[in-house]
Enzyme design. Sequence first.
Site, PDB file in Angstrom:
ATOM      1  N   GLU A 264       9.417  16.448  14.951  1.00 32.77           N
ATOM      2  CA  GLU A 264       9.937  16.157  13.615  1.00 32.77           C
ATOM      3  C   GLU A 264       9.271  17.107  12.612  1.00 32.77           C
ATOM      4  O   GLU A 264       8.045  17.095  12.459  1.00 32.77           O
ATOM      5  CB  GLU A 264       9.638  14.707  13.231  1.00 32.77           C
TER       6      GLU A 264
ATOM      7  N   LYS B 142       0.886  -1.173   0.000  1.00 36.70           N
ATOM      8  CA  LYS B 142       0.000   0.000   0.000  1.00 36.70           C
ATOM      9  C   LYS B 142       0.918   1.215   0.000  1.00 36.70           C
ATOM     10  O   LYS B 142       1.407   1.626   1.044  1.00 36.70           O
ATOM     11  CB  LYS B 142      -0.895  -0.028   1.246  1.00 36.70           C
TER      12      LYS B 142
ATOM     13  N   CYS C  24      14.100  10.558   7.057  1.00 35.58           N
ATOM     14  CA  CYS C  24      13.865  10.113   8.446  1.00 35.58           C
ATOM     15  C   CYS C  24      15.116  10.258   9.293  1.00 35.58           C
ATOM     16  O   CYS C  24      15.040  10.558  10.471  1.00 35.58           O
ATOM     17  CB  CYS C  24      13.349   8.683   8.468  1.00 35.58           C
TER      18      CYS C  24
ATOM     19  N   GLU D 263       9.211   1.351  11.349  1.00 31.98           N
ATOM     20  CA  GLU D 263      10.290   2.318  11.082  1.00 31.98           C
ATOM     21  C   GLU D 263       9.645   3.699  11.082  1.00 31.98           C
ATOM     22  O   GLU D 263       8.936   4.056  10.144  1.00 31.98           O
ATOM     23  CB  GLU D 263      10.940   2.030   9.723  1.00 31.98           C
TER      24      GLU D 263
HETATM   25  P1  NAD Z   1       2.350   8.505   7.323  1.00 31.57           P
HETATM   26  O1  NAD Z   1       2.448   7.797   8.609  1.00 31.57           O
HETATM   27  O2  NAD Z   1       1.397   9.638   7.205  1.00 31.57           O
HETATM   28  O3  NAD Z   1       1.960   7.500   6.145  1.00 31.57           O
HETATM   29  C1  NAD Z   1       2.740   6.364   5.853  1.00 31.57           C
HETATM   30  C2  NAD Z   1       1.858   5.326   5.184  1.00 31.57           C
HETATM   31  O4  NAD Z   1       0.890   4.871   6.116  1.00 31.57           O
HETATM   32  C3  NAD Z   1       1.065   5.844   3.983  1.00 31.57           C
HETATM   33  O5  NAD Z   1       1.045   4.839   3.001  1.00 31.57           O
HETATM   34  C4  NAD Z   1      -0.318   6.059   4.552  1.00 31.57           C
HETATM   35  O6  NAD Z   1      -1.339   5.965   3.603  1.00 31.57           O
HETATM   36  C5  NAD Z   1      -0.396   4.906   5.534  1.00 31.57           C
HETATM   37  N1  NAD Z   1      -1.377   5.069   6.618  1.00 31.57           N
HETATM   38  C6  NAD Z   1      -1.798   6.202   7.216  1.00 31.57           C
HETATM   39  N2  NAD Z   1      -2.725   5.917   8.168  1.00 31.57           N
HETATM   40  C7  NAD Z   1      -2.876   4.578   8.175  1.00 31.57           C
HETATM   41  C8  NAD Z   1      -3.679   3.678   8.920  1.00 31.57           C
HETATM   42  N3  NAD Z   1      -4.519   4.102   9.871  1.00 31.57           N
HETATM   43  N4  NAD Z   1      -3.591   2.352   8.671  1.00 31.57           N
HETATM   44  C9  NAD Z   1      -2.735   1.891   7.725  1.00 31.57           C
HETATM   45  N5  NAD Z   1      -1.960   2.703   6.972  1.00 31.57           N
HETATM   46  C10 NAD Z   1      -2.021   4.034   7.191  1.00 31.57           C
HETATM   47  O7  NAD Z   1       3.834   8.953   6.976  1.00 31.57           O
HETATM   48  P2  NAD Z   1       4.304   9.876   5.769  1.00 31.57           P
HETATM   49  O8  NAD Z   1       3.870  11.272   6.066  1.00 31.57           O
HETATM   50  O9  NAD Z   1       3.915   9.237   4.489  1.00 31.57           O
HETATM   51  O10 NAD Z   1       5.901   9.749   5.878  1.00 31.57           O
HETATM   52  C11 NAD Z   1       6.688  10.572   6.672  1.00 31.57           C
HETATM   53  C12 NAD Z   1       7.070   9.884   7.962  1.00 31.57           C
HETATM   54  O11 NAD Z   1       7.750   8.653   7.684  1.00 31.57           O
HETATM   55  C13 NAD Z   1       8.027  10.687   8.807  1.00 31.57           C
HETATM   56  O12 NAD Z   1       7.638  10.639  10.137  1.00 31.57           O
HETATM   57  C14 NAD Z   1       9.359   9.960   8.620  1.00 31.57           C
HETATM   58  O13 NAD Z   1      10.281  10.130   9.664  1.00 31.57           O
HETATM   59  C15 NAD Z   1       8.901   8.561   8.510  1.00 31.57           C
HETATM   60  N6  NAD Z   1       9.930   7.736   7.881  1.00 31.57           N
HETATM   61  C16 NAD Z   1      10.633   6.849   8.659  1.00 31.57           C
HETATM   62  C17 NAD Z   1      11.646   6.076   8.090  1.00 31.57           C
HETATM   63  C18 NAD Z   1      12.429   5.089   8.922  1.00 31.57           C
HETATM   64  O14 NAD Z   1      13.055   4.223   8.334  1.00 31.57           O
HETATM   65  N7  NAD Z   1      12.416   5.169  10.234  1.00 31.57           N
HETATM   66  C19 NAD Z   1      11.937   6.203   6.735  1.00 31.57           C
HETATM   67  C20 NAD Z   1      11.206   7.127   5.986  1.00 31.57           C
HETATM   68  C21 NAD Z   1      10.200   7.883   6.565  1.00 31.57           C
END
Ligand code: NAD
Length: 507
Positions: A386, A178, A287, A253
Site C-alpha cells: 500500500e 484518539k 483506503c 478497518e
Molecule cells: P496508523 O496506523 O499509523 O495510525 C492510525 C492511528 O493509530 C493514529 O491515531 C495513531 O496515532 C494510532 N496508533 C499508532 N500506533 C498505535 C498503537 N501502538 N496503539 C494505539 N494507537 C496507535 O495509520 P495512518 O498512517 O494514520 O493512516 C493510514 C492507514 O489507514 C492506511 O493504511 C489506510 O489504508 C488506513 N485506512 C483504512 C481505512 C479503512 O476503512 N479500511 C480507512 C482509512 C484509512
Amino acid sequence: MTVEVKPAQHFIDGEFCDGEQQLTFPTLNPTTNEVITEVAEGTAADIERAVAAARRAFRDGPWATMTVQERVQLLHAIADGIERHGEELATLETLDTGLPIAQARGQAARAARNFRYYAEMATHLTGESYPVDHTFLNYTMRRPVGVAGLITPWNTPLMLSTWKIAPCLATGNTAVLKPAEWSPLTATKLAEIVRDAGVPPGVFNVVHGFGETAGAALVAHPHVPLISFTGESVTGKEIMRNGASYLKRFSMELGGKSPVVVFDDADVERAVDAVVFGIFSLNGERCTAGSRLLVARSLLETFAERLQERVRHIRVGDPFDEQTEVGPLIHADHCARVKAYIQSGEAEGARVAAKGTNPAHLSRGNFVPPTVFVATTHDLRIAQEEIFGPVLVVVPFDSEEEAVRLANDVSYGLAAYVWTDDLRRAHRVAQAIDAGMVWVNSHNVRDLRTPFGGTKMSGIGREGGLHSFEFFTEWKTVHVALGQHPIPRFGDQQEAEEGSALSPKQK
Ligand code: NAD
C-alpha cells in the site's frame, strides 16, 4: 474563509484542557510545512482521566438514563452544528491535511450525514422474541457495552471519526477519541460542537497524542472494552496484541491495495474516469483507492494514452484553490515514503507511463506528482504494498482467470472494481475476488447501510448500517418461564429413596 486556529487541547469531561504533563507538539501545514498550532500531547494520565469521565457518564450520568429520543435529538443537534460550521470544518481539514477544499467540504457534509443516519437508525433498534410452545418466552435486547476507544487515521479524519462516534453514541456508549497526531484540528472543533449541542460531560472525550503513548494507553486500559480502529494493518496487529489480555472487542478497518479490473468489453471512457478519480482523489490517501489497474492486454495502450493525457492535466496545487484536484500529502515523512516507492518502481523496471507536475511556486509543500506505472509483472513492491499516495500501477492480463488471480495476489482484500459489459462475467469476477466490497461498473459510491470493511490484512469486522450497531452493542437474552416447567431435583435423594421403597400399589 479564514479561521482562527487555537491550540488543540484535550476535551475531557466536557472541558478543554491541557495534558497533565503540559506537553505539546506542533501540527504542520502540508502546503508549507509551517507550524499551524500546538497540540496537547496526551499521556497515560490523560487517558486515565478521560476514561474515568467516560465511565462515570456511562454508568451514573444522565446519558445512562436518557431516553432514545433524547439521545437522538442530541445527535441531530451535533449534525446541525457540523452543518452550521461546515465551512470552518472543511477549512481546518484542508489546512491540516492538504485535502483539496472542494473534497473537504464533501467530507464535512458526510460527517453531518453520519450523525443523522445513526440517529435515525437508533430509533428503529429492536430486539427479538422467541416464544417456546406454552412454556417460555425468550426475548433479546441490545445493550450498550461501555466506554469505546476510537482510534482514527489522518486521511479524512473528520469523516472517519464521525463514522465511529455516531453509532457509538447512538447506541448509548460513551467514547474516548484518539485522533491521528498529524491531523488533530477537526477533532478539536468537533468536541466544541458536541459540547455546544448539549451532550452531557464525559460522554465524548478527545485525547490528542501519539499512537505509541496515548493510543497504546487507551488500548491497554481495562475499562475500555471496545476498540474501534482505522489505520495501517501493522498498527492493527500491534493493537490487537496489546488489547488481548483484556479480551477486548476490536473493529479493524485497515489498509488496502485494491484492484480495478477492466475487461476488453468495458465502457472505456467511464472506466478511465473512475480509474483516475479512484486513485487521485483525496490525494491518493484513500483506503479504498483503486491503486492497481488490471487491464485486458488489448486495451493496455489505449489506457496508457488516456491516462497520460488525463494525468498531465490534473491540477496539483494549493488545496485552498477551488480548482485544485490533488493537494500536498499529509506530512513530509509520508511524502518521502511515497517518493521512495516511486523510486523503487523505477528501480524495479516498471515504466513510467504518465506523470503530473508539481506546483513550482509551492516548493516547500509535500507535493508528489500523480504517477502511473506500467509493469509487466505483479510481484513488484509498487504492485504489492500500500503506497497511500497518488501512484497507480497498471498490469495487463490475458484471460479472466489471470485477471482474478492477479486481483487476489496481494495480502489485502478491502475493495475491488470490475468493468465489463458482460453480465455473467461481472458477477463471476465479483464473486471470485477476495475483497470485502466490489463495485461493478462504478467507482466508490457508498450506501451507508451496506457493510464496509475488508478481508485478509484489510481488517476484521464491518462498519456501516446495522453492522456498526452489532459492534457497539451487546446482545442480552432474557428467558422467562410461563408455567411450571420440570426442574430436576438434585439433593432430594431422601424423598426419592422413600418413594422407591414403596410398593408399586402404594405408589
Ligand atoms: P496508523 O496506523 O499509523 O495510525 C492510525 C492511528 O493509530 C493514529 O491515531 C495513531 O496515532 C494510532 N496508533 C499508532 N500506533 C498505535 C498503537 N501502538 N496503539 C494505539 N494507537 C496507535 O495509520 P495512518 O498512517 O494514520 O493512516 C493510514 C492507514 O489507514 C492506511 O493504511 C489506510 O489504508 C488506513 N485506512 C483504512 C481505512 C479503512 O476503512 N479500511 C480507512 C482509512 C484509512
